[in-house]
Design a protein around this motif. Structure first.
Motif, PDB file in Angstrom:
ATOM      1  N   SER A   1       2.042   1.846  -3.472  1.00 11.23           N
ATOM      2  CA  SER A   1       0.931   2.358  -4.279  1.00 11.23           C
ATOM      3  C   SER A   1       0.685   3.831  -4.000  1.00 11.23           C
ATOM      4  CB  SER A   1      -0.337   1.550  -4.000  1.00 11.23           C
ATOM      5  OG  SER A   1      -0.164   0.202  -4.382  1.00 11.23           O
ATOM      6  N   ASN A   2       0.806   4.221  -2.749  1.00 10.76           N
ATOM      7  CA  ASN A   2       0.624   5.633  -2.393  1.00 10.76           C
ATOM      8  C   ASN A   2       1.711   6.500  -3.021  1.00 10.76           C
ATOM      9  OD1 ASN A   2      -1.675   5.144  -0.882  1.00 10.76           O
ATOM     10  ND2 ASN A   2      -0.544   4.879   1.033  1.00 10.76           N
TER      11      ASN A   2
ATOM     12  N   ASN B   1       0.824  -1.210   0.000  1.00 10.05           N
ATOM     13  CA  ASN B   1       0.000   0.000   0.000  1.00 10.05           C
ATOM     14  C   ASN B   1       0.855   1.256   0.000  1.00 10.05           C
ATOM     15  OD1 ASN B   1      -2.429  -1.376  -0.023  1.00 10.05           O
ATOM     16  ND2 ASN B   1      -2.547  -1.489   2.212  1.00 10.05           N
ATOM     17  N   TYR B   2       2.003   1.178   0.702  1.00 11.83           N
ATOM     18  CA  TYR B   2       2.923   2.314   0.737  1.00 11.83           C
ATOM     19  C   TYR B   2       3.463   2.610  -0.659  1.00 11.83           C
ATOM     20  CZ  TYR B   2       7.119   5.024   1.878  1.00 11.83           C
ATOM     21  OH  TYR B   2       8.094   5.977   1.933  1.00 11.83           O
TER      22      TYR B   2
ATOM     23  N   ARG C   1       3.305   5.826  -5.764  1.00 10.77           N
ATOM     24  CA  ARG C   1       3.025   5.880  -7.198  1.00 10.77           C
ATOM     25  C   ARG C   1       2.002   6.963  -7.506  1.00 10.77           C
ATOM     26  NH1 ARG C   1       4.537   6.136 -11.990  1.00 10.77           N
ATOM     27  NH2 ARG C   1       2.883   5.802 -13.491  1.00 10.77           N
ATOM     28  N   ARG C   2       1.010   7.120  -6.647  1.00  8.53           N
ATOM     29  CA  ARG C   2      -0.037   8.114  -6.895  1.00  8.53           C
ATOM     30  C   ARG C   2       0.470   9.541  -6.733  1.00  8.53           C
ATOM     31  NH1 ARG C   2      -3.500   4.047  -4.597  1.00  8.53           N
ATOM     32  NH2 ARG C   2      -3.103   4.799  -2.472  1.00  8.53           N
ATOM     33  N   LEU C   3       1.597   9.705  -6.034  1.00 10.86           N
ATOM     34  CA  LEU C   3       2.157  11.050  -5.863  1.00 10.86           C
ATOM     35  C   LEU C   3       2.752  11.581  -7.165  1.00 10.86           C
ATOM     36  CD1 LEU C   3       3.944  10.694  -2.405  1.00 10.86           C
ATOM     37  CD2 LEU C   3       1.833  11.950  -2.880  1.00 10.86           C
TER      38      LEU C   3
END
Length: 254
Positions: free
Chosen positions: A9-10, A6-7, A12-14
């Motif tokens: 993925s977060n 999840n970290y 990547r969204r930045l």
């Protein structure tokens, strides 16, 4: 250490507009990837290139069939000019439209899946080039010929249909040059609409040569064996070495 997915993925969204292989969050993004993906990702991140064996059990037959099928597209006049040391444009653009085997290599699902993981976005092939000899193309970045928005989401995948030696025009590249800025017309102080003729890459070549000199970059050659493939990043500075033995072929596909 274990990196929570999840970290990653977060992170990547930045920065969704930066390829994973060129992201400032490179390490955590690939922390949980399969070992072979990590290995290729590291090569691309560091050097801008990564080599692997093309993943098709029937590759040798595909290469032989493509060579036989496409040979008729190169006329004897072009071959004669090439063998005599002259300039000859021995390349075939978008042969995937006329040859199912070219398309099969270009649309190899394993390669597409790999590129999608490396870049953090769905990959798809948009162009093929087939060569019976070395290109001898001068130092260049593909990003000035075609690019993406956001930039750097384009890459090349080159596949050797024959062994490559120092005599039949191996690819050369400058490791790490992909990390340089992408310089375009405005950086060179050029306005295309005011130029007397259609521009080509020659107006960039002095700048590229000065860049590698200024950064102390040294070229490497890729002496591929048949079936070897090479991914290169959009802004990697690369080109084709002189094709010394003009009687020898060097079939390949990009």
């Amino acid at each position: 250490q274990y990196m929570n997915q999840n970290y990653a993925s977060n992170l990547r969204r930045l920065l969704p507009g930066v390829p994973n292989i060129e992201s400032p969050f490179f390490e955590p993004l690939f922390a949980n990837s399969e070992p072979h993906v990590q290995q290729i990702a590291k090569q691309l991140h560091t050097n801008g290139v990564a080599a692997f064996k093309f993943p098709d059990a029937e590759f040798d037959q595909l290469a032989a069939d493509i060579k036989a099928s496409l040979s008729k597209n190169f006329n004897e006049q072009s071959w004669a000019r090439f063998r005599s040391g002259g300039e000859a444009d021995l390349r075939l653009l978008n042969a995937w439209q006329i040859d199912a085997n070219v398309r099969r290599i270009a649309a190899n699902q394993s390669v597409i899946n790999l590129l999608s993981k490396l870049y953090g976005a769905q990959a798809w092939p948009f162009q093929t080039l087939n060569f019976p000899v070395g290109t001898q193309q001068a130092l260049h970045s593909d990003a000035i010929h075609f690019n993406s928005v956001p930039e750097r989401f384009m890459c090349g995948v080159w596949v050797a249909f024959e062994d490559v030696t120092v005599d039949n025009g191996p690819l050369f590249y400058y490791p790490g040059s992909h990390r340089l800025p992408i310089y375009t017309n405005e950086h060179l102080g050029r306005c295309v609409s005011t130029l007397p003729t259609r521009p080509d890459q020659t107006m960039y070549e002095p700048m590229w040569r000065a860049l590698v000199d200024a950064h102390g970059m040294k070229p490497k050659r890729f002496l591929a064996k048949k079936g070897d493939a090479l991914i290169w990043a959009a802004n990697l500075l690369h080109g084709g070495s002189p094709h010394i033995n003009r009687e020898a072929s060097r079939w390949s596909q990009v």
